[in-house]
Design an enzyme around this catalytic site. Structure first.
Site: not given
Ligand code: F6P
Length: 328
Positions: A15, A29, A76, A107, A130, A132, A134, A176, A227
């Site tokens: 994502g 750079r 993905r 991940d 990400t 998230d 996580d 997620r 979610e």
């Protein structure tokens, strides 16, 4: 003896997240600074498999630090999950003369990198990107801070209409299986309740809490739902359940969705991306592999990709307590 790195490949995978462009810019750079070549591959691992490469110089990444999304695009890749796909990717990398990879993603991206490194002994360094947050081995992932600001801004707007109509809003946010966005944006936006996968509040306690809120004189309320929340109902079912059981509430649902992944990155995300991008290139030049760069207590640190994937980044439980006290 380890092969000297002369050409680095960079991908964004999984994502997308605001700040990925700033990370690409930093990698490109830093390569220029250390006088080595840099090549971007489009659509993450899929671009490696298809040999969809673009040589990148310092000027190719001008004016992207402020842009959301990723100029290299993301995917993905299902093909990269197969041995066959990884073999093709390896052949393309050898053909292109790329001898190290910087992988910007979450991940899933790091799991792919680890397997690839194991199979082909190919140097890989991960950068956590990400919304998230996580990932173990960093206090913050690139994109998380921007997403929090986006969510807070939107909930502020929802609050306006919620209070005009005396309504209870359930606002679903991304994450997620992780409650970082819900918890932090929930506190920041002054939510009455925050439902996250790490702490199952349970339906009864939710009803009790909402009853209490009403009794305390509040006319409108906001419940932030991650979610991945484990309450056992999706956000629409949850809203119906509450409306059936608490007749005094008029309930609405708002699912924020992919807007949380867009937008110009915050200053924090740009700085984080710049620091991690530079470090990723330096690690490859030092002959390191299979590591993720992250920010721990304000310092750039490394973690094995394996730990980054398997370790658990814990939420800050103190925030739950603060949220409880604030929603009195
Ligand atoms: O991992 C980032 C994330 O935005 C999650 O919060 C969400 O569950 C998922 O990606 C959505 O993925 P997709 O864009 O593939 O539907």
């Amino acid at each position: 003896m380890k092969k000297k790195i002369k050409k680095i490949g960079v991908i964004t995978s999984g994502g997308d997240a605001p700040g990925m462009n700033a990370a690409i810019r930093a990698v490109v750079r830093a390569c220029s600074y250390y006088k080595i070549e840099c090549v971007g591959a489009y659509r993450g691992y899929q671009g490696l498999i298809e040999g969809d490469f673009k040589p990148m110089t310092a000027r190719d990444v001008s004016n992207i630090i402020n842009c959301g999304g990723t100029i290299l695009k993301s995917a993905r890749s299902k093909d990269f999950r197969t041995k066959e796909g990884r073999k093709k990717a390896h052949e393309q990398l050898v053909k292109e003369g790329i001898d190290g990879l910087v992988l910007i993603g979450g991940d899933g991206t790091f799991t792919g990198g680890m397997i690839f490194n194991e199979e082909y002994n190919f140097p890989c360094i991960g950068i956590p990107g990400t919304i998230d947050n996580d990932i173990f081995g960093t206090n913050y992932t690139i994109g998380y801070d921007t997403a929090l600001n986006t969510v807070v801004e939107v909930i502020d707007k929802i609050r306006d209409t919620a209070s005009s109509h005396n309504r209870l809003f359930f606002v679903e946010v991304m994450g997620r299986d992780a409650g970082f966005i819900a918890l932090n944006a929930g506190v920041g936006a002054g939510a009455e309740e925050i439902l996250i996968p790490e702490e199952n509040l349970g339906l009864e306690r939710l009803l009790e809490s909402l009853k209490r809120t009403k009794r305390s004189g509040k006319s409108s309320s906001i419940v932030v739902v991650s979610e991945g929340d484990k309450i056992g109902k999706n956000v629409f079912e949850l809203a119906d359940y509450v409306e059936e059981n608490l007749k005094e509430y008029e309930v609405r649902v708002s699912v924020l969705g992919h807007m949380q992944r867009g937008g110009s990155p915050s200053c924090f995300d740009r700085v984080l991306a710049s620091r991690l991008g530079v470090k990723a290139v330096e690690l490859l030049l030092e002959g390191k592999t299979n590591l993720m760069v992250g920010l721990i207590n304000e310092k750039v640190k490394t973690t094995n990709l394996d730990n980054a994937v398997k370790g658990r980044h814990e939420i800050n439980k103190e925030l739950l307590r603060v949220s409880d006290i604030m929603s009195i």
